[in-house]
Design a protein around this motif. Structure first.
Motif, PDB file in Angstrom:
ATOM      1  N   PRO A   1      -3.667   4.532  10.473  1.00 16.41           N
ATOM      2  CA  PRO A   1      -3.203   3.246   9.948  1.00 16.41           C
ATOM      3  C   PRO A   1      -2.077   3.417   8.930  1.00 16.41           C
ATOM      4  N   VAL A   2      -1.208   2.425   8.867  1.00 17.50           N
ATOM      5  CA  VAL A   2      -0.186   2.346   7.834  1.00 17.50           C
ATOM      6  C   VAL A   2      -0.707   1.374   6.778  1.00 17.50           C
ATOM      7  N   SER A   3      -0.939   1.854   5.575  1.00 10.13           N
ATOM      8  CA  SER A   3      -1.485   1.001   4.520  1.00 10.13           C
ATOM      9  C   SER A   3      -0.434   0.737   3.456  1.00 10.13           C
ATOM     10  N   GLY A   4      -0.545  -0.425   2.807  1.00 12.71           N
ATOM     11  CA  GLY A   4       0.435  -0.775   1.792  1.00 12.71           C
ATOM     12  C   GLY A   4      -0.168  -1.616   0.688  1.00 12.71           C
ATOM     13  N   ASP A   5       0.286  -1.380  -0.529  1.00  9.83           N
ATOM     14  CA  ASP A   5      -0.159  -2.189  -1.667  1.00  9.83           C
ATOM     15  C   ASP A   5       0.313  -3.633  -1.547  1.00  9.83           C
ATOM     16  N   HIS A   6       1.451  -3.848  -0.883  1.00 13.28           N
ATOM     17  CA  HIS A   6       1.998  -5.208  -0.841  1.00 13.28           C
ATOM     18  C   HIS A   6       1.130  -6.166  -0.040  1.00 13.28           C
ATOM     19  N   LEU A   7       0.191  -5.641   0.753  1.00 17.04           N
ATOM     20  CA  LEU A   7      -0.715  -6.490   1.517  1.00 17.04           C
ATOM     21  C   LEU A   7      -2.004  -6.795   0.773  1.00 17.04           C
ATOM     22  N   THR A   8      -2.143  -6.283  -0.444  1.00 16.86           N
ATOM     23  CA  THR A   8      -3.320  -6.582  -1.250  1.00 16.86           C
ATOM     24  C   THR A   8      -3.166  -7.958  -1.893  1.00 16.86           C
ATOM     25  N   GLU A   9      -4.265  -8.500  -2.377  1.00 21.17           N
ATOM     26  CA  GLU A   9      -4.212  -9.809  -3.038  1.00 21.17           C
ATOM     27  C   GLU A   9      -3.288  -9.782  -4.255  1.00 21.17           C
ATOM     28  N   ALA A  10      -3.414  -8.738  -5.066  1.00 28.56           N
ATOM     29  CA  ALA A  10      -2.657  -8.677  -6.320  1.00 28.56           C
ATOM     30  C   ALA A  10      -1.153  -8.597  -6.076  1.00 28.56           C
TER      31      ALA A  10
END
Length: 341
Positions: free
Chosen positions: A244-253
């Motif tokens: 998977p490609v994960s990113g902080d920008h997809l978090t709620e915050a």
């Protein structure tokens, strides 16, 4: 399965006074298509038991979604794995025994490209075709197939398939939007928000997503970095051998600070030709759905979810995307809630 435009209504061939008493028989199948020398062709099968020509289809196994059953049954009756595309009109009719049978159909293409290997790894191997079930199969052009079909009602999904082809809406890829599975309640979690885990129900929902994503040929995984989203896609990632490609920008915050980064990610997935799933959180969904709506046919955009919570935990919105001269266009959409075993 909740339906959005693209999941066409069933064609009802029951008599107007019939009132069924026995449980409805649910089935699913697909019209497997290809283009040869500029001609749209479809795969018909012959069933010796009924001496008829029809579409590959079969009954749902316990705990299956319609999509999973369609991909499995078509593979078993044609001997080749397939990847589902846009939904087509289904049928509802009486069996010779007097029971109501519903058949749900999708367009489908044979898997064969190198990029198809990952989703197929998440499925059971395709067994040899049983000659007692299917003794012949043929590729036919639309007019020849219309003439060959034994049941007149079976022509309805073919007419719809041909119309999608004529309008450039048949060759599609999928952008699936998943809300993470059920997580431990905020009030009951004393750690960091980013580490809040799934509940046992959430883990079961994640496992139930595996055959659904495989049926659509999902080959790219994009997720919020937070634990509950990463864990939701982990069973499929492991089954398909994907990273998977994960990113902080997809978090709620981070979404609250910069929703434009989320919007850009969704646009990039729409512009790609590789089927993908994006897993994120309820507060992020309005931005995701807004981008989908901007790139959708009006009939689809008008009924995309607009009310909180948009998707339930573990639920997936499957957008079918065609590449057009004006850019990517969502031509159909489905909402899928995998059943729990």
């Amino acid at each position: 399965m909740a339906a959005l435009p693209g999941v066409a209504p069933l064609v009802d061939t029951l008599g107007p006074t019939h009132v069924p008493h026995a449980p409805v028989i649910e089935s699913a199948g697909a019209l497997v298509w290809r283009v040869r020398d500029g001609e749209l062709q479809v795969r018909l099968v012959h069933r010796p038991r009924y001496d008829d020509w029809s579409w590959p289809k079969g009954k749902l196994d316990p705990g299956e979604t319609f999509q999973t059953a369609a991909a499995r049954e078509v593979a078993e009756e044609t001997g080749r794995p397939v990847l589902l595309g846009v939904p087509l009109p289904g049928l509802q009719y009486l069996t010779p025994e007097g029971r109501v049978k519903r058949v749900h159909y999708w367009a489908a293409r044979r898997a064969g490209r190198r990029s198809d290997s990952a989703p197929l790894a998440a499925r059971a191997p395709v067994p040899p075709v049983s000659v007692e079930e299917i003794d012949r199969a043929e590729w036919l052009g639309v007019e020849a197939a219309l003439a060959r079909l034994t049941r007149a009602a079976d022509r309805n999904p073919l007419v719809a398939l041909a119309e999608e082809y004529e309008h450039g809406r048949l060759a599609t890829h999928v952008v699936a939007i998943a809300r993470h599975g059920k997580a431990v309640a905020r009030a009951g979690w004393h750690g960091d928000e980013e580490d809040r885990p799934l509940t046992p129900t959430g883990h079961a929902q994640s496992a139930a997503l595996v055959p659904v994503l495989a049926a659509y040929g999902v080959g790219e995984l994009v997720t919020s970095r937070w634990e509950r989203c990463a864990a939701t896609l982990d069973p499929y990632a492991r089954a398909a051998g994907l990273r998977p490609v994960s990113g902080d920008h997809l978090t709620e915050a981070q979404h609250e600070r910069s929703p434009s980064r989320v919007a850009r990610t969704v646009r990039e997935l729409l512009e790609s030709e590789r089927s993908a799933v994006l897993c994120t959180h309820r507060p992020v969904l309005p931005t995701v759905l807004d981008v989908l709506g901007q790139h959708s046919r009006r009939s689809v955009a008008n009924v995309l979810p607009t009310k909180d919570p948009f998707l339930e935990p573990g639920e997936v919105l499957v957008a079918h995307v065609a590449q057009t001269a004006k850019g990517p266009r969502v031509v159909a959409a489905e909402k899928v809630a995998p059943p729990l075993h």
